[in-house]
Every structure is written in structure tokens, then in C-alpha cells.
Design an enzyme around this catalytic site. Structure first.
Site, PDB file in Angstrom:
ATOM      1  N   SER A 151      41.767  49.735  40.515  1.00  0.00           N
ATOM      2  CA  SER A 151      42.743  50.658  41.005  1.00  0.00           C
ATOM      3  C   SER A 151      42.480  52.146  39.887  1.00  0.00           C
ATOM      4  CB  SER A 151      43.962  50.205  40.523  1.00  0.00           C
ATOM      5  OG  SER A 151      45.181  51.264  41.330  1.00  0.00           O
ATOM      6  N   ASP A 227      48.407  44.883  49.833  1.00  0.00           N
ATOM      7  CA  ASP A 227      48.470  45.799  48.609  1.00  0.00           C
ATOM      8  C   ASP A 227      49.500  46.850  49.155  1.00  0.00           C
ATOM      9  OD1 ASP A 227      48.061  47.783  46.778  1.00  0.00           O
ATOM     10  OD2 ASP A 227      46.059  47.170  46.468  1.00  0.00           O
ATOM     11  N   HIS A 260      48.363  43.921  44.884  1.00  0.00           N
ATOM     12  CA  HIS A 260      47.401  44.981  43.858  1.00  0.00           C
ATOM     13  C   HIS A 260      47.514  44.118  42.734  1.00  0.00           C
ATOM     14  CE1 HIS A 260      45.942  48.608  43.061  1.00  0.00           C
ATOM     15  NE2 HIS A 260      46.607  48.951  42.158  1.00  0.00           N
TER      16      HIS A 260
HETATM   17  N1  LIG Z   1      53.582  48.476  38.197  1.00  0.00           N
HETATM   18  C1  LIG Z   1      53.722  49.858  38.655  1.00  0.00           C
HETATM   19  C2  LIG Z   1      52.147  50.093  39.432  1.00  0.00           C
HETATM   20  C3  LIG Z   1      51.098  50.153  38.264  1.00  0.00           C
HETATM   21  C4  LIG Z   1      50.272  49.009  38.528  1.00  0.00           C
HETATM   22  O1  LIG Z   1      50.601  48.330  39.533  1.00  0.00           O
HETATM   23  N2  LIG Z   1      49.473  48.978  37.659  1.00  0.00           N
HETATM   24  C5  LIG Z   1      48.241  47.982  37.939  1.00  0.00           C
HETATM   25  C6  LIG Z   1      47.067  48.801  38.004  1.00  0.00           C
HETATM   26  S1  LIG Z   1      47.100  50.359  38.891  1.00  0.00           S
HETATM   27  C7  LIG Z   1      48.153  46.929  36.935  1.00  0.00           C
HETATM   28  O2  LIG Z   1      47.251  46.492  36.563  1.00  0.00           O
HETATM   29  N3  LIG Z   1      49.334  46.746  36.078  1.00  0.00           N
HETATM   30  C8  LIG Z   1      49.261  45.922  34.901  1.00  0.00           C
HETATM   31  C9  LIG Z   1      49.232  44.444  35.355  1.00  0.00           C
HETATM   32  O3  LIG Z   1      49.476  43.787  36.258  1.00  0.00           O
HETATM   33  O4  LIG Z   1      49.097  43.746  34.340  1.00  0.00           O
HETATM   34  C10 LIG Z   1      54.549  50.664  39.652  1.00  0.00           C
HETATM   35  O5  LIG Z   1      55.400  50.786  38.627  1.00  0.00           O
HETATM   36  O6  LIG Z   1      54.583  50.802  40.562  1.00  0.00           O
END
Ligand SMILES: N[C@@H](CCC(=O)N[C@@H](CS)C(=O)NCC(=O)O)C(=O)O
Length: 282
Positions: A151, A227, A260
Site C-alpha cells: 500500500s 480490496d 487489502h
Molecule cells: N484500517 C484503515 C486503513 C489502513 C490500512 O488498511 N492499513 C493497511 C496498510 S494501508 C495495514 O497494513 N494496516 C495494518 C494491519 O493490517 O496490520 C482504515 O481506517 O481505513
């Protein structure tokens, strides 16, 4: 260059560590996760390294505990390094107000707008300070470096490879932000860190960079078709078209049903590590 060991655990015959050091670039303590495969523990060994750049909201921990990458890194003899995604321990105005800007969202740029410019220097941190620190303390082979990420980190990986084709020999990405200048996440971050002048943005936009880059290695991208950010924030076809036009070999795999999350990353990380290991062999 002082380095503090926060934890070390044996893992697939190697050592998974978490380390902290004072960073010159960010002016803060920075943490990173580093996995030494068993091959790196042999006396006199030097092994290739894969830099992993994480996405929004992540620290050095997410990839380390969720992706299951150590097993494959041990098989291929690859060191893994996962830095944090922003400076920590500051309290700049609005720094912690949103998940997609400020802490946890450094976007791998060197900010030019104050107050961010003093600390938010993640591009220089990840491409300069951290590799030098890791090379000084761990048995990495600086001639064999690859970069990957998820991402926001996929954006960072592509930008870093395209801008430094002499230093990185392999690149891949999961659900990368490939047109940050044209999507809400990128526009918010670039306006905040770099200001309104769009000419500056192009230096951190993989789609804008690919035509002028001397990168010629194969680029591997995986993208889940379930996603929820696909289409609005993630536009992998736009980058793939630009890469094809530039003559850069690109494999874009749309993965049916994957979202995602790190479940998606964990599913395909073995194939990405094999992609990097092939390019970094010898
Ligand atoms: N969850 C967030 C989006 C952020 C998100 O999906 N982050 C991804 C990277 S862009 C991630 O790796 N999150 C941490 C995880 O899954 O451990 C939202 O509030 O919409």
C-alpha cells in the site's frame, strides 16, 4: 551509530530482532525489525537484504508478526528489514489526528513544509541512514538489496527502486499506491508534506517516474480484486500501462477475492521473496 536491542527471538533457524536507534534524519528514536536468516549466522557470511516498507497505520511490527515472511527468508537466505512508517514520540500539530497523515503515514518522502520538514524525512531515512546503520551492525551485502512493500509502502518501494536503479536490484509491491498525485491518500499527504507545487510531487509518484527511470528489472505487483481501496486509492493498471510504455517488464496479478489485509500479503509473500531471491542471487 548506537543501536539498542529491544528483543531477539529465534525463528526458523535465524533471529528475529527489534532494534532502536537515534535517527539523524528524523531527530527521533526509530525502531526497525530485522530478521537474520540462518545463513547470516555463519561466520564471515554476508547475505542479500530485502527492505520491507509497510502501509498506513503500521509500525515495524505488523509485517513482522503477520506476513509469515521469515520462513521464506530462511529458505532463500535473505535478510529482512522492516522500518517504522514515520517518526514517533513527537507531538506536532494534528500529527496524530488522522490515520492517513502524520504518525504512521510518513509516505516515504522528505517533507519540505514545516513543521514536518524537520522530522518527516522517511525517504532519506530508508534509503540512506538505515542501510548504512544496518550494514555497520549486521552481515548484509550492500551490493544485493531489494525493496518491497504494501500500500503506502508499495508506493515507497516502487519510488525508491525507480529513483535508485543502481542501488536496488529487485522490486515488488502489494496493493501499491501507484498514482499518489491523483488519489486522495497521496494528495493529502503530498499537500501536507510537500506543499501545493505539483512539480515536487512527481519525484514521489511511481507512474510519473517510470518513463524517465533507468530501472529495467522485472516489477512484480499483486493486487486483490476485493480490496475496498481499489479504484479510489489504488490504480495498478495505470502504472502497468506506464511501465509497458516505458519498456519496463511488469507483472500485475489481480488476485480474485483478496482484500487489502495482511492475510493477502501472507498468501503471496513467499512468491515475492522468491522473486527477490532470484534477482539477488550470486
Ligand atoms: N484500517 C484503515 C486503513 C489502513 C490500512 O488498511 N492499513 C493497511 C496498510 S494501508 C495495514 O497494513 N494496516 C495494518 C494491519 O493490517 O496490520 C482504515 O481506517 O481505513
Amino acid at each position: 551509530m548506537t543501536l539498542e536491542t529491544l528483543s531477539e527471538n529465534k525463528c526458523f533457524g535465524g533471529i528475529q530482532g527489534i532494534y532502536q536507534h537515534p535517527s539523524r534524519e528524523t531527530g527521533t528514536p526509530m525502531r526497525f525489525a530485522l530478521y537474520r536468516p540462518p545463513q547470516a549466522l555463519e561466520p564471515g557470511a554476508r547475505v542479500p537484504v530485502l527492505w520491507w516498507l509497510s502501509g498506513l497505520t503500521c509500525t515495524e511490527e505488523n509485517f513482522t508478526i503477520k506476513a509469515g515472511a521469515q520462513r521464506y527468508a530462511a529458505e532463500h537466505g535473505l535478510m529482512l528489514v522492516a522500518p517504522d512508517t514515520s517518526p514517533r514520540g513527537l507531538d506536532l500539530p494534528e500529527e496524530h489526528a488522522a490515520y492517513d497523515f502524520g504518525s504512521g503515514a510518513g509516505f516515504y518522502v522528505d517533507a519540505t513544509v514545516q513543521p514536518w520538514a524537520r522530522h518527516y524525512r522517511m525517504y532519506s531515512y530508508v534509503t540512506g541512514e538505515l542501510p548504512a546503520l544496518v550494514a555497520a551492525h549486521f552481515p548484509m551485502d550492500p551490493a544485493r538489496q531489494g525493496v518491497s512493500g504494501h500500500s503506502m509502502g508499495g508506493h515507497g518501494a516502487l519510488v525508491i527502486a525507480l529513483r535508485n536503479p543502481d542501488r536496488y536490484r529487485s522490486v515488488s509491491a502489494f496493493a501499491p499506491i501507484v498514482t499518489p498525485s491523483r488519489v486522495p491518500w497521496g494528495q493529502k499527504a503530498f499537500t501536507g508534506y510537500l506543499g501545493e507545487e505539483r512539480a515536487l510531487w512527481a519525484a514521489y509518484d511511481a507512474t510519473a517516474l517510470v518513463g524517465g527511470s533507468e530501472w529495467r528489472g522485472p516489477i512484480l505487483i499483486d493486487q486483490g480484486d476485493a480490496d475496498t481501496f481499489l479504484g479510489t486509492q489504488l490504480t495498478p493498471e495505470v502504472f502497468a500501462d506506464a511501465a509497458r510504455t516505458a519498456g519496463v517488464p511488469i507483472t500485475l496479478r489481480m488476485q480474485p477475492g483478496y482484500d487489502h489485509s495482511y492475510f493477502f500479503v501472507a498468501t503471496f509473500i513467499g512468491e515475492h521473496i522468491a522473486h527477490h531471491a532470484a534477482a539477488l542471487a550470486g
